[in-house]
Structure formats: structure tokens, C-alpha cells
Scaffold this active site. Structure first.
Site, mmCIF file in Angstrom:
data_model
loop_
_atom_site.group_PDB
_atom_site.id
_atom_site.type_symbol
_atom_site.label_atom_id
_atom_site.label_comp_id
_atom_site.label_asym_id
_atom_site.label_seq_id
_atom_site.Cartn_x
_atom_site.Cartn_y
_atom_site.Cartn_z
ATOM 1 N N ASP A 1 21.858 0.267 17.420
ATOM 2 C CA ASP A 1 22.748 -0.150 18.500
ATOM 3 C C ASP A 1 21.906 -0.343 19.758
ATOM 4 O O ASP A 1 20.722 0.020 19.796
ATOM 5 C CB ASP A 1 23.811 0.932 18.711
ATOM 6 C CG ASP A 1 25.006 0.448 19.522
ATOM 7 O OD1 ASP A 1 25.101 -0.766 19.770
ATOM 8 O OD2 ASP A 1 25.840 1.286 19.900
ATOM 9 N N GLU B 1 19.733 -5.127 22.118
ATOM 10 C CA GLU B 1 19.637 -6.519 22.607
ATOM 11 C C GLU B 1 18.295 -6.868 23.275
ATOM 12 O O GLU B 1 17.926 -8.050 23.180
ATOM 13 C CB GLU B 1 20.785 -6.808 23.570
ATOM 14 C CG GLU B 1 22.151 -6.888 22.924
ATOM 15 C CD GLU B 1 22.662 -5.534 22.418
ATOM 16 O OE1 GLU B 1 23.371 -5.516 21.409
ATOM 17 O OE2 GLU B 1 22.326 -4.509 23.036
ATOM 18 N N ASP C 1 31.525 -4.340 20.386
ATOM 19 C CA ASP C 1 32.611 -3.586 21.023
ATOM 20 C C ASP C 1 33.850 -4.452 21.220
ATOM 21 O O ASP C 1 34.116 -4.962 22.321
ATOM 22 C CB ASP C 1 32.135 -3.024 22.364
ATOM 23 C CG ASP C 1 31.017 -2.012 22.184
ATOM 24 O OD1 ASP C 1 30.807 -1.544 21.047
ATOM 25 O OD2 ASP C 1 30.348 -1.693 23.183
#
Length: 803
Positions: A395, A398, A479
Site C-alpha cells: 500500500d 505510488e 479507497d
């Protein structure tokens, strides 16, 4: 780097004013065009699979550099033939013809799709060009994007971004996959923009598409079809296909941000078993760690992780833990100590270590551009899984960082200019050219380490990625929100990810942000079990999203549909094998089989493989919906009737019902009723039964051990089933295509269920021997067979009506 707000200029013209010179190397044409202030170099090449690359040289090709650094195979190019015409040059290779004129326009003709590129424009380091695309042509792919299935009419940016919540206009998101799939009628083609810089597809001009990059080359791979499956197969061969994941990846999975103690984790697992709910995976979000330090357990709340893991194993449940790339800046913390001592972290141009705040506070970030760093990172992951953990959840990759101070919520892209990466050879690369590749390189580092550490297949789940992420990881859509809008949105998002080469994909079932209502959760879990990746997840401070949290009615619905998921495991597993072989998505849009104008852009229905048509309820309070049936005969499982397409119908759907249709001639392998994929594999990897619907069809069942990488050495089996139906007979046959995987249960009986048969059965024979005392229930004939050798069942009947 400043983002371009539009790519199609209102008055600008192509900057080339005349063809100057060029030369033909063994496998590519190098063409030089004259502009006002410089010369522009293009390379044109063709792969052995018929993909054409048009490459405008511009600075460093960081995508190619890091592909080579990561050990990706080189693209094979083929020799070209060149002839000079009055209008420019003509390059040919068998049936492919590329015309390059003096104005810098490329006309590309192939037997299965044409491309017209022109208006090549430069603005400082940024490049752009135009591709002719008529308004009637739909735009699919582009990875993870909001909005409808057809992406025409919007400006899209490829830049991996941590964003929550995402709404109808949000762009970009977590994934950057610059692949466009174009289709009209029965003709499809694809364009892959192979550049890791921030890139763009401007689809606001309905007659053209504009492709642009902020920096680096404009490297376009033009992929002919004409079938949608051929385009996806060629693209996925170029960027990589998914390996087979462990069987538990197909099971139902449960998560929460966060389960706060190991006692809570164990209690959740026991509740699933108490309520007879199948479950294969529980996830640990960030609060299991000691001060958010990765590769640690909180010493108080998770004081005995070995006991927790052992308890879960006995229940048939695997543990997957989150691992973020941010390494806490703590000189007494072993991961930081090692990374700092061996220069494994991203730095500034002056060599100072780059730090930014994430969950642990100030963090350093591994420099995955360097092979030594990838190996170091992989070793930490391998040691972590040696504890008995079964998978890694990547997670915040990015990468997400929030700035140096508490009040600085985000690190703006312009502030990334001074951050650099280093390759193993010492080459310095600016972060803004590596940013989009960060999660892909992290996933590769983890995957390769786990693959070498054990014969067990790695399981990685990643929020971010670039083209090729499917080589290493499953993907979820980040999300999302507990809303009816996001329930509907998840279908086109996941369909386009599948068309972009990422087969193992799904949303957070129930929605991550906000609170699901009982009705919303019931509808979401009905739909979610028909997505390739099926995980329920919710955020901190939301209501509980475990299936029993919404009352007995929802619990009963959840149990029923999760059990459907597990009965279909042999079918799902074969779909995963197909994705591994040819890149075909497991979840497919209607245009995969019916590309007509009427169905091409439909995004509220989808196929699971070839046989299942799923039409979820997507509106609050709805008890019916409109369904478009593609051509052919379809069996309505709720009303037990055959419907003939193409046509549009209204179907009833109470809260307990998900509209579901099965194609005529479908052959569906079914597992026994189980609570974990571990029980299926441990008892018998073969189907417990096969459901065959009358018609004409074929299904190639794939079987292996479900756990190890032995399949890569040929340890697997394929059985080809087929059904053929006439007016008064039906035959089901099976033959072994490959028999290299063996199991003690191969000789156990398998129940062959044929039907519904609308008529009177007169005789049934198995391998030419008459079968007595047949039993028929709901017009379905059941016969025990064995799959240890080839065989055939023949049924003679007289029809009572047309179907």
C-alpha cells in the site's frame, strides 16, 4: 514538470517542414525530420508478432533503462524493407505497410487494423501527437479510471496518485497504465505509450486522440487486432502476463483498517467458521506494527504472532500483512539502519537522504531503481514470510508521501524535481521519470525474492502499479466509498483494468470509506464474489463490515453467495490459467463476445469467463433491472427458463437474488462445499461435479497442485470437455490433453449433471454401456463418472418443447 491541460492545440500545426534524411538499420528505420530549430529523430520498427513501434527520440528512456535493469527480455524486432516514393518513404514487412511523408505523417496499414499518426509537436521537453479515431470508435483500457467503460470525451492523465475519496471527476488514481484499446464494430486496435513520465490521453476531440508525455521519448506501440482478444493478448505478451497465484487468492478475503489485536484477528476467524462462512485470508492493516515500523509486530497487542498464525492455519485461513515502502527514520531500527548504511534510499541531487512523512512519521524510501536495493528489500520480505505469513499487501506505493512537516499534506509533483534515483551502474535518474514505476519495481523486488526463497507461489496485492504490474501482483481499486455510486463504478473500473492486462482485480467489497447499509452490503457481496479478487475491507471509525454485522438476512445472503464463489473454484482456477497463458481477463465486458454498437459500451453487466453473464442490482431499493442479453440461448438460474438473445428484458431481483445467466452449452466444473481452498486442495483438486447445459460447447479444465511453482516445470493436467446436442440426443465427452499432474483422488467418482433437459429421456449410456436407474431432479440428469481416462456419455431423449 507542468502538466498539460490540453493536448490538441487550436491553431498550432505540425512542426516539421520537410523530410531531410534517413537510413535503414537491420531492424528499424531511422528518419530525420527538420524543424525550425532542430532535427527530430524517429525510429520505426516492427516486432515479430506484428506490433509497430513509432519512437520519437527525446532524452533518456527511463522506462527502457529500468526494464533492462530489471532483467525484462528485449523486444524482438524483424528486418524491414524500404522503398522511396514521391511522397516520402514506404517501409514494408510482409503484409504491413508504413508510409512516412515529408510532413511527418505516418500511415500504417496492417491486415487487421490501420493507424494514422500526425501533428507531432514539441513544447520544451514535452511531446505530443495525434491519432485519428472516429467518433464511432470506443476507447477502453487506460487502467484504473473513474467514469463509464468508454473513456471517450475526457482528458486522462497517467500519474500514480494517492487520492481519497475519488469521485466522478477524479483523475489520476493509483495506477498508471498508458494503454488505450480502441474498438468499433468488430475491429479493435491498441496503443501502448511506453514512457514512465507523466503522460496523457486527450479524448475530448471526438475525431482524434492526442497522446502526450512530459519528458522522455514518445514511444508508441501500435497493436493491431482485429479481435479484442488478439489486441489484449499482444499487449500482455509485450508487458507480461500474470503467473498462477496460490489457490487461496481466489477465496473470499476479509480486512479492516485495522484489526487491533491478535485476539481480535483470531475471533474474526472463529466467527467466520461459527457462521459457516467460507474464508481464506485475513489481512492485517498498519496497526499490527510496532509504531508503524514495517516488518515488526506490536509487542503488546500482537505479542505471540506465531500462535496467531498457527491458529489461523488450523482454521484454513492465511494471514496477509500490509507492507508500506516508507521506512521509519529511526537510527535504532534495523531496517532503517541497514538501508541507510548501504545507500538503499532515495536521495536529493546533493546526496542527502530524502525524507518525508507517512504513517510512521519521517520516513526514508527504498530506491527500487537499484538492483542491490531490490534484493535487500526482497530479503526482508522473504524473512517476514518465513514466520508463516502467506502474502504481502503493498500500500502507499505510488509512492505516497505527505511532505516534511506535519502541516504539509502532500508532496507536490513539482517538488520531486530535486529527488533522484540511481541504477546499479550509477546512472542518475530524476524521480519524476521513475515515479510511475515505483510500485512496479517494488512488486518485482518482493516477487523475485519470494519466488527464490520457496517453491510456494508468491501472493502480492498492490494498490499502485504501471503496465506490467500483473507480472507480480493482484490489484484492488483503492479507497472506494460505501455508496451506490461506487458499487456501480467498480464494474467499469475493473473491466478496464482487465482490458489493460491486469486480470486479478477487484474493489473493496462493501466500500472502504463511510458506512454500508445492510442493503448495500448485500448487493455488494452478491456482485463482489463474481470479481476475480474478492475482499471485504473498510476504514477505521466505520461500522463493522463483517457479513454477520448487518443482521441475519444479510448474513444468509452473504453465506449463500460466498458459497457460490467456492463451488466455482475449479472454473475460476481455469480462468486464472487462461489469463496466465494469453492475458484474457477473467472478468470481461459484453463487447468481448459481442462488439456490436448496441452492446459495446455496456458497463453495468459483465461476463465471468465465457459462460456466466452477471447483471448486478446497482440502485438502492431496486427489485428489478433492465438486462441486455447477447446473441444465443441463456439459462436464467432463478426462473429456470431459457431466454433467447439478442434482446432486452426486465428481470425481477429480490434482495436475495443477483440476476445471473448461463450460456447454452456451458460446461462448469464445481468444487464440493468447503470453507477454505485449503480443504479443496488437500482432499481432491478435481471437481466434485460437472454441470453441462445442453447445446454446443467446450471447456478445457486446468488442474495442478495450487500451491507451488511446479506447474512452470510442466506439472499440470488439462482435460478437454465438450458437449454436442441435436434435436433428440446429447453427448458429453472428455479427453486428456495433458496428464502430468497426479493425485491419489483421480479415480474418485465425479457427478456429471446434464440439463435442464426439456423432454423425456429414453436412454443413457456411459462409454457405450447403458446406465440403469437414472434419477432426474429439476430436469437435470446426474451420473457418476471417473476422469481417470477418456470417456463419453450419450443421452437419447424426445423434446417436449423447443428448448
Amino acid at each position: 514538470m507542468k502538466a498539460l491541460t490540453t493536448l490538441h492545440p487550436s491553431q498550432e500545426q505540425a512542426s516539421f517542414v520537410g523530410f531531410v534524411s534517413g537510413y535503414l538499420s537491420p531492424d528499424s528505420l531511422c528518419a530525420i525530420f527538420e524543424s525550425e530549430n532542430s532535427q527530430e529523430l524517429f525510429r520505426i520498427a516492427i516486432t515479430d508478432s506484428g506490433i509497430i513501434r513509432v519512437y520519437w527520440v527525446n532524452g533518456d528512456d527511463v522506462y527502457a533503462i529500468l526494464q533492462q535493469e530489471a532483467g525484462y527480455p528485449r523486444t524482438p524486432w524483424v528486418p524491414l524493407q524500404l522503398s522511396v516514393t514521391a511522397f516520402g518513404w514506404e517501409i514494408t514487412r510482409e503484409e504491413i505497410r508504413i508510409t512516412v511523408n515529408h510532413q511527418g505523417s505516418f500511415q500504417i496499414h496492417t491486415p487487421s487494423g490501420n493507424f494514422e499518426l500526425d501533428s507531432f509537436l514539441r513544447q520544451h521537453h514535452s511531446l505530443r501527437c495525434r491519432l485519428s479515431s472516429p467518433a464511432s470508435e470506443s476507447l477502453f483500457g487506460l487502467g484504473e479510471k473513474v467514469g463509464p467503460l468508454n473513456k471517450k470525451g475526457r482528458f486522462w492523465t497517467q500519474w500514480t496518485t494517492d487520492v481519497a475519496p475519488h469521485e466522478d471527476e477524479t483523475d489520476p488514481l493509483y495506477q498508471a497504465i498508458p494503454f488505450a484499446l480502441l474498438g468499433q464494430s468488430s475491429e479493435f486496435r491498441g496503443i501502448f505509450l511506453a514512457n514512465s513520465a507523466r503522460s496523457y490521453v486527450d479524448a475530448t476531440d471526438m475525431e482524434n486522440l492526442w497522446f502526450g508525455v512530459d519528458d522522455g521519448p514518445l514511444s508508441l506501440y501500435l497493436i493491431p487486432g482485429p479481435q479484442i482478444s488478439q489486441v489484449v493478448a499482444r499487449y500482455s505478451a509485450l508487458t507480461g502476463r500474470m503467473p498462477l497465484m496460490p489457490t487461496f487468492a481466489l477465496g473470499f478475503q476479509q480486512s479492516r483498517y485495522s484489526y487491533m489485536t491478535q485476539n481480535e484477528v483470531v475471533e474474526i476467524a472463529k466467527q467466520f467458521r461459527h457462521w459457516h462462512l467460507p474464508l481464506d485470508v485475513i489481512y492485517l492493516d498498519i496497526d499490527y506494527m510496532d509504531g508503524y515500523r514495517i516488518f515488526t509486530f506490536d509487542p503488546v497487542r500482537f505479542s505471540d504472532p506465531n500462535d496467531m498464525i498457527s491458529t489461523l492455519d488450523k482454521l484454513g485461513i492465511s494471514l496477509v500483512t500490509i507492507v508500506d515502502p516508507g521506512v521509519k527514520y529511526d537510527e535504532h531500527y534495523a531496517v532503517y539502519q541497514e538501508g541507510h548504511a548501504h545507500d538503499h534510499f532515495i536521495s536529493y541531487l546533493n546526496g542527502q537522504e530524502f525524507l518525508s512523512r507517512v504513517w510512521p512519521g519521517l520516513c526514508a524510501f527504498p530506491d527500487f531503481a537499484k538492483s542491490q536495493t531490490r534484493q535487500w528489500w526482497g530479503q526482508w520480505n522473504a524473512r517476514w514470510l518465513a514466520l508463516g505469513i502467506k502474502g504481502i499487501w503493498n500500500d502507499m506505493n505510488e509512492p505516497a508521501w505527505w511532505g516534511y512537516t506535519e502541516n504539509e499534506r502532500a508532496c507536490h509533483p513539482d517538488e520531486e524535481v530535486g529527488i533522484v534515483h540511481h541504477t546499479s551502474s550509477g546512472q542518475e535518474l530524476p524521480h519524476y521519470l521513475v515515479h510511475n514505476l515505483y510500485a512496479l519495481l517494488e512488486a518485482q523486488a518482493t516477487f523475485e525474492a519470494l519466488r527464490h526463497a520457496s517453491s510456494l507461489r508468491p501472493f502480492i496485492l498492490s494498490r499502485s502499479g504501471f503496465s506490467g504490474i500483473q507480472r507480480y501482483a493482484a490489484v484492488w481499486t483503492g479507497d472506494n466509498t460505501s455508496s451506490w455510486e461506487h458499487l456501480a463504478l467498480s464494474i467499469p473500473m475493473c473491466l478496464n483494468l482487465g482490458l489493460s492486462g491486469v486480470p486479478m482485480v477487484g474493489p473493496d467489497i462493501g466500500g472502504f470509506l463511510d458506512n454500508a447499509t445492510p442493503e448495500l452490503f448485500a448487493r455488494w457481496i452478491q456482485m463482489g464474489v463474481f470479481f476475480p479478487f474478492a475482499r471485504a475491507h473498510t476504514a477505521i471509525n466505520t461500522v463493522r463490515h463483517e457479513p454477520w454485522a448487518f443482521g441475519e438476512d444479510v448474513l444468509r445472503i452473504a453465506r449463500r453467495y460466498i458459497q457460490y464463489r467456492y463451488r466455482l473454484l475449479p472454473y475460476w482456477y481455469t480462468l486464472m490459467y487462461q489469463a496466465h497463458i494469453d492475458g484474457a481477463p477473467m472478468m470481461r465486458p459484453l463487447c468481448w463476445y459481442d462488439p456490436s454498437d448496441k452492446t459495446r459500451n455496456i458497463d453495468d453487466q459483465f461476463f465471468v469467463g465465457e459462460h456466466f453473464l452477471v447483471a448486478p442490482i446497482l440502485r438502492e431499493g431496486a427489485t428489478h433491472r433492465h438486462v441486455v442479453l447477447p446473441p444465443g440461448l441463456w439459462y436464467d438460474i432463478w426462473n429456470r427458463q431459457w431466454l433467447e438473445g439478442p434482446k432486452e428484458i426486465e428481470v425481477e431481483a429480490s434482495l436475495e437474488q443477483l440476476p445471473l445467466f448461463i450460456r447454452q452449452g456451458a460446461i462448469i466444473p464445481l468444487a464440493p462445499r468447503i470453507l477454505s481452498t485449503q480443504y479443496w486442495r488437500d482432499t481432491s483438486p478435481w471437481p466434485a461435479s460437472l454441470w453441462v447445459l445442453p447445446g454446443h460447447g467446450r471447456f478445457d479444465l486446468y488442474v495442478d497442485d495450487g500451491r507451488t511453482t511446479a506447474y512452470q516445470d510442466g506439472s499440470f493436467s488439462l482435460i478437454q470437455f465438450s458437449v454436442h446436442t441435436t434435436e433428440d440426443s446429447l453427448s458429453v465427452s472428455w479427453q486428456w490433453i495433458r496428464r502430468e499432474f497426479h493425485h491419489d483422488t483421480m479415480n474418485q467418482p465425479v457427478i456429471l449433471r446434464i440439463g435442464p433437459i426439456s423432454g423425456t429421456i429414453h436412454q443413457v449410456s456411459l462409454n457405450n454401456n447403458v446406465v440403469p436407474n437414472n434419477r432426474i431432479h429439476h430436469a437435470i440428469l446426474s451420473i457418476p463418472i471417473t476422469l481417470s481416462s477418456d470417456g463419453k456419455v450419450d443421452v437419447m431423449f424426445s423434446r417436449s418443447n423447443h428448448h
